[in-house]
Structures are given as C-alpha cells and as structure tokens.
Design an enzyme around this catalytic site. Structure first.
Site, mmCIF file in Angstrom:
data_model
loop_
_atom_site.group_PDB
_atom_site.id
_atom_site.type_symbol
_atom_site.label_atom_id
_atom_site.label_comp_id
_atom_site.label_asym_id
_atom_site.label_seq_id
_atom_site.Cartn_x
_atom_site.Cartn_y
_atom_site.Cartn_z
ATOM 1 N N SER A 98 29.687 -3.725 -43.988
ATOM 2 C CA SER A 98 29.197 -2.368 -43.733
ATOM 3 C C SER A 98 30.279 -1.360 -44.126
ATOM 4 O O SER A 98 31.192 -1.695 -44.887
ATOM 5 C CB SER A 98 28.792 -2.229 -42.271
ATOM 6 O OG SER A 98 28.074 -1.028 -42.076
ATOM 7 N N ASN A 99 30.210 -0.152 -43.636
ATOM 8 C CA ASN A 99 31.224 0.856 -43.962
ATOM 9 C C ASN A 99 31.402 1.801 -42.777
ATOM 10 O O ASN A 99 30.730 1.663 -41.758
ATOM 11 C CB ASN A 99 30.835 1.608 -45.235
ATOM 12 C CG ASN A 99 29.487 2.275 -45.082
ATOM 13 O OD1 ASN A 99 29.330 3.222 -44.315
ATOM 14 N ND2 ASN A 99 28.487 1.763 -45.789
#
Ligand code: CTP
Length: 409
Positions: free
Chosen positions: A219-220
């Site tokens: 993810s980020n």
C-alpha cells in the site's frame, strides 16, 4: 442596510453556532445574534466563562431563543454539554468577538473551555471576528496566529479601524455585526448558487491495498484527507458526489455517497461504473501501479533466502476515464519528488485531464497525512502556484476551478 431577510438570504434555515469570548465587543454579539435570527437562521450560543462578565447569558438566551452553553456540564443536574454534538449540529461556527487569547489557544489546540473544545471538534466552516487593542492586534504573535488559522481554513472577518475601548485609535475594533453576517452569508451563498448544483461527480480517494497473501499487502502513505475534503466541498456546493474510497480512517463527508474498495482493480471497476452517468471526476486516490501477479492463498512462510515477488501492472483508472471523457471534467493529481512541473504536464496530456493538481513532496507542509497542502494547478494555458493552504481551502480552490470549467463547457 437592507432588512435581514433580503440582505442575508443564504442564511435562512442555517444552523449557526455563535461563540462569544471575553471582550468589550461582546455587546455587539447580541446585535449579531439578532441579525442572524431575523435572517431565519437557527442560532445557538456558546460563551467563555469570562464573556459572561461582558454580556449576560440571559440576553443571549433571549435573543437566540436557546439556552446558553458555558460549562462542560450543568452543575445543577450534571447534564453534559457535548462539544462534539454542538460541532456536528452547526453548519457554521462563528466566534465573535474573538480575543487574542482565544485565537492563540485555537492555534495551539488548547481546550480549556467549551468554546474551544467545540472549535476542535467542529467539522463545519469556522469564522472569527477578532476584537482587541491595536497593539495586541498588530503584535507578531497575533498576526502569526491569524496567518496560521487562515492556512487551516478559518475565515477571518477583519477588524475595522476606529476608536478602541482603551481610548486609542487604530485597527482592532470588531467588524460590525452586519459585516460579519454578510461574510457568513457569502460563505453559504457561494454554495447554493454554484454551477455544481445537481451535477454528478466521482471522486477517488485514499490508498489502495494489494494483497500479497492473506496477511500482507502493498500500500502507500495516502490518508485520503485531500480527496475527502474535495468530496465534501463539491457536495456542499450542491453536487451529487460518489466517493470511491480506498483504505482510510476518515468519516464520510456530509451528503456524499461513499463506495469502499480495496484493490486498484476494485477501484477501477467502481470508478468506471460511477463515471458512466457523471459530469466529471476528480482523481485523488493513490492507486497502486503494480499488484502481486498472484495472491498466495495461504501465508507465505519465511526461509533463509531472498524472496522475489512478481508484480503486474494495474490499469490506469484516470487514463481510462480520459479516453471516455468527452466534454466532461476530469481533474488529476500528480505527486512528484523531482522534475515536478514537467512530470505533471506530461500527465495532463497523457491522461487527458482538464487540469492537474501538483503536490511536491519537497514542499514543507505538503503531502501525506497533514492538514495543509501546497499545490500548483497546471493546465494547457499555464501554471498557477498557490501558497501553503489548508486542505479544506485547497479543496475550495479546486471546486472553484471546476465551477469555471462547467460554466465554459
Ligand atoms: N491514477 C489512477 N489510476 C492509476 C494510477 C494513477 O487513476 N492506476 C491517477 C491518480 O489518482 C492521479 C494521477 O493518476 O490523479 C497521477 O497519479 P500518479 O501516481 O502521480 O502518477 P502515475 O500515473 O502513477 O505515474 P508515475 O507513477 O509514473 O508517477
């Protein structure tokens, strides 16, 4: 001044929370309360303990036709005055007069009275009408506090020049009640007369999650704050908003229809479907460009060697909408760390955006998680660099640009 009903039409039916602090100008809060009531607004009043020395709760209760709130709880019966529900109730919170002390506390997040805790909980637009002696107003500390509050989206109704309670003459006199009512009116008027009214918009926001196995994911750092602020702002201006949201911990903005997704593929399908009957889209999500080629069905066990994950490209949602947009509005974001403007300009053409909102991770105050952002708008005619603003204010500027595009189209 014309009669209340005519002059402040946009205030009709609005729920206005009026905060009164301990200043000699508190007497003008009575006139303001009266104007707001005459304009058809519902008014509730919260006062600081010191404000009671300047104007009686009885006066304010009579004018607002509501009990006055000062303490966290009623000492007689222990009933709790919930700052959270007050903040949720209000369409707008105006603190008039706002002393130098209250402004400083608002800036630093001090929460030692009900007026301040309500400010910290409020999700609605907040306005302040400062009132103080000229030297206190001009002091760098006060000016810095006002600048910071502006950057966070607080609207400042500037004080006027004139004779002050101290006997001195200068800037610091609270704006007249008519002027304060007019700025609140403008706050709502912009939202009811907007060309966005009745238009359907899709906003993507937050981070996508790409599963590696049942336990891990890629993810980020996106928190979704910018996209949520945009969705809320478009809805406030009357648009029907579908918010396609990746992972966030944010509450859904008022009046917005939220569709939760996890992966980039899910976001692609939800967004394309919502765009089919939309007038435009704002692509704010941080979408993974790559996803594991295969998702392990059981937890991947560690061993001594290296682990290589095969990743495949995800589909570019914005670019896909760009091929279908026609005369509809498409706004993109670009988050860059180097060659910012050139990279953003390339995205403008490649994805067929009407304009790109560029954030550079190199700018202090911009980027993930915070409440401020520093952006540059880039379109085919040029660039407009904005100062450091609150995300709410950036959302308002984006909505303003969309409004002008809708008017031209
Ligand atoms: N975007 C999208 N779908 C993707 C990737 C990006 O809709 N699969 C959108 C983003 O929401 C943003 C814009 O495209 O509005 C640009 O995203 P960004 O991550 O900055 O650029 P990328 O196209 O991914 O390019 P690069 O990774 O090379 O910077």
């Amino acid at each position: 001044m014309q009669s209340g009903q005519v002059a402040y039409r946009a205030l009709e039916g609005r729920r206005i929370l009026l905060g009164v602090t301990g200043s000699i100008a508190a007497y003008k809060a009575a006139a303001l309360c009266r104007l707001l009531k005459t304009a058809g607004a519902e008014v509730r009043v919260v006062m600081t303990p010191l404000a009671k020395q300047f104007i009686t709760p009885l006066t304010m209760a009579t004018l607002s036709k509501n009990p006055i709130l000062v303490e966290f709880f009623d000492p007689e019966n222990g009933a709790w005055n919930s700052h959270v529900s007050l903040g949720e109730w209000a369409d707008c919170y105006v603190i008039a007069p706002a002393t130098a002390n209250t402004l400083a506390k608002m800036r630093t997040g001090v929460a030692d009275n009900l007026l301040l805790t309500t400010y910290l909980s409020a999700r609605c637009p907040v306005a302040v009408a400062p009132a103080m002696d000229l030297d206190m107003y001009a002091h760098p500390a006060t000016q810095e506090n006002l600048r910071e509050l502006t950057a966070r989206g607080v609207k400042i109704v500037e004080p006027g020049e004139g004779e002050l309670a101290s006997g001195l003459t200068g800037k610091g006199r609270m704006a007249e009640p008519e002027e304060i009512a007019a700025s609140l009116n403008a706050l709502f008027a912009a939202r009811t007369d907007s060309p966005l009214r009745g238009r359907r918009f899709v906003v993507t926001a937050g981070a996508t999650i790409e599963a590696i196995d049942p336990v891990r994911f890629i993810s980020n750092h996106s928190t979704g704050k910018m996209g949520y602020a945009i969705a809320g702002e478009l809805a406030r201006r009357g648009a029907e908003v579908v918010l396609v949201s990746g992972r966030t911990s944010l509450p859904t903005p008022a009046g917005v229809e939220r569709r939760d997704v996890l992966s980039a593929d899910e976001m692609f399908h939800a967004t394309v479907e919502a765009f089919a009957d939309a007038d435009g889209a704002v692509m704010c999500a941080a979408v993974a460009d790559y996803t594991p080629a295969e998702v392990a069905t059981t937890k991947i066990k560690k061993n001594d060697g290296e682990l290589t994950l095969a990743l495949r490209r995800t589909r570019d949602i914005a670019a896909h909408l760009g091929t279908q947009k026609g005369r509809r509005v498409l706004v993109g974001f670009a988050l860059e760390t180097d060659h910012e403007a050139d990279n953003a300009e390339a995205k403008l053409t490649k994805k067929n955006f009407d304009f790109v909102v560029l954030n550079s991770l190199r700018d202090p105050g911009a980027g993930f998680g915070g409440d401020t952002n520093k952006v540059t708008f880039i379109d085919r005619r040029g660039r407009e660099e904005l100062p450091l603003l609150s995300k709410t204010e950036v959302a308002a500027r984006i909505a303003g640009r969309i409004e002008s595009l809708l008017t031209k189209n």
